[in-house]
Design a protein around this motif. Structure first.
Motif: not given
Length: 417
Positions: A16-23
């Motif tokens: 969720h850390r990388s996805l949260g930033r990507e999105l």
């Protein structure tokens, strides 16, 4: 939220850390500090939708909502027992005008005082008091990460003040609420854990209330037909609890939802109600959280759905795709109609790329509607769903009505047959 996440590296596909930033849902800044994420517009939209959903199902379940301050005098936490049993997880007191104030580590002492603010009758019980409120935990920097372990927490919390004979039904009601919320959110619990005291001095004394509280939780679980595993050493300092455990892609567990039976704090705060016999009686507190901390809930939703949130929760629910510049004005009018009906809609205009490129850019948006020359002339929309399904062109109002109904149902199905 007492369960530390193990420090194994995440799979980037489910992190969720990388996805949260990507999105562009949330981010952090070292100047704000570790464990103190901020929410970007898309993430704030998801959070708001989630909070409104929880408030709504709580209202329908008979809860009354309150607000209480995030600070309290140190004496408040000495009475509640947090200062004696939980001080290591609290921030140091702040000196204010000769008094010591503390950032609260939980909401229950404030709610106990709201209950105590006037005399109560047995006719008012069960009194269900809920709040989405801030609290603070002095987490070590080594266990902080993304949204799962944070220092400033927004907690979906509630306390039911009830007579002893009402406890089992209130626990069962809380478990039912949790189950319904998980179905709407697409969350599958890993297991239900009966968290019991272990060895050591971190628990409030008096073994008899602990025994009674445990028996009531077991009865509620068994009458609800829920399988559970008992685990010593995981109880709150004031009582046993049911923890609903979730797991990430790597199988690491954490606690999301809890239901707790507490005889301790009603005694510490001398809570009373007047019974049918005219005498004063001690209520029981049932602590319960449907989605736990909003931060941990959103982190889990990001990982479970990979950013493709249920339609009712998605930051953008519908994107309008005009094929050429000639359809842009019509597309903007459709988006305006959607916004007026309460949908979160936007237009992906041709200057963003080819139609195919814009469809790919909108891959996480549940509803994609295309307007070409023929659709614009006929007042229709060609509908594509995020899951790949396509439908023949339909009148604009019919499409919007159908999407509004699906979103209002707060379910997993995007387009009912």
């Amino acid at each position: 939220m007492h369960d530390a996440m193990h420090a194994a590296p995440h799979d980037a596909m489910h992190d969720h850390r990388s996805l949260g930033r990507e999105l562009e849902l949330f981010d952090t800044d070292p100047l704000i500090g570790a464990g103190l994420p901020y929410w970007l517009p898309a993430g704030a939209t998801v959070r708001h939708a989630l909070e409104e959903y929880v408030r709504d199902i709580e209202r329908h379940a008979g809860y009354q909502h309150v607000y209480s301050p995030v600070l309290g005098k140190r004496e408040l936490y000495e009475i509640s027992g947090h200062w004696a049993h939980y001080r290591d997880d609290m921030y140091p007191p702040i000196d204010v005008g000769g008094e010591q104030a503390v950032l609260r580590p939980s909401l229950c002492p404030h709610h106990a005082l709201i209950y105590r603010s006037r005399s109560r009758s047995y006719r008012e019980l069960p009194l269900r008091m809920a709040e989405l409120g801030g609290m603070y935990r002095s987490e070590l920097s080594g266990v902080l990460g993304g949204l799962t372990r944070v220092r400033a927490i927004q907690l979906n919390d509630a306390h039911v003040f009830c007579a002893p004979e009402q406890v089992v039904d209130e626990v069962r009601g809380a478990l039912d609420l949790i189950g319904r919320a998980y179905a709407a959110l697409g969350i599958t619990p890993a297991r239900y854990r009966l968290s019991l005291p272990g060895a050591g001095q971190k628990y409030a004394a008096a073994p008899e209330p602990w025994r009674r509280a445990t028996e009531l939780l077991v009865e509620a679980l068994e009458r609800s037909g829920i399988a559970y595993e008992a685990e010593p050493g995981e109880a709150a300092f004031y009582g046993p609890k049911i923890d609903v455990q979730i797991a990430d892609a790597a199988g690491r567990e954490s606690t999301l939802s809890t239901v707790q039976v507490d005889f301790h704090q009603p005694e510490r705060f001398d809570l009373r109600y007047v019974g049918a016999d005219g005498a004063k009686h001690r209520p029981v507190m049932v602590h319960r959280s449907v989605i736990g901390s909003v931060e941990r809930a959103v982190a889990h939703l990001i990982e479970v759905h990979g950013g493709a949130f249920p339609g009712w929760l998605a930051p953008v629910q519908l994107v309008v795709l005009p094929v050429t510049d000639a359809e842009v004005d019509r597309a903007r009018e459709v988006a305006r109609q959607c916004l007026e009906r309460g949908l979160r809609a936007e237009v992906a205009e041709p200057d963003r790329g080819t139609l195919g490129a814009r469809v790919r850019q909108a891959r996480l948006v549940p509803y994609q509607v295309v307007i070409g020359a023929s659709e614009a002339a006929a007042g229709q929309l060609a509908v594509r769903l995020r899951d790949g399904r396509r439908f023949a062109a339909q009148p604009v109002d019919a499409v919007i009505d159908r999407v509004v109904a699906a979103v209002a149902a707060r379910g997993a199905e995007l387009w009912a047959a």
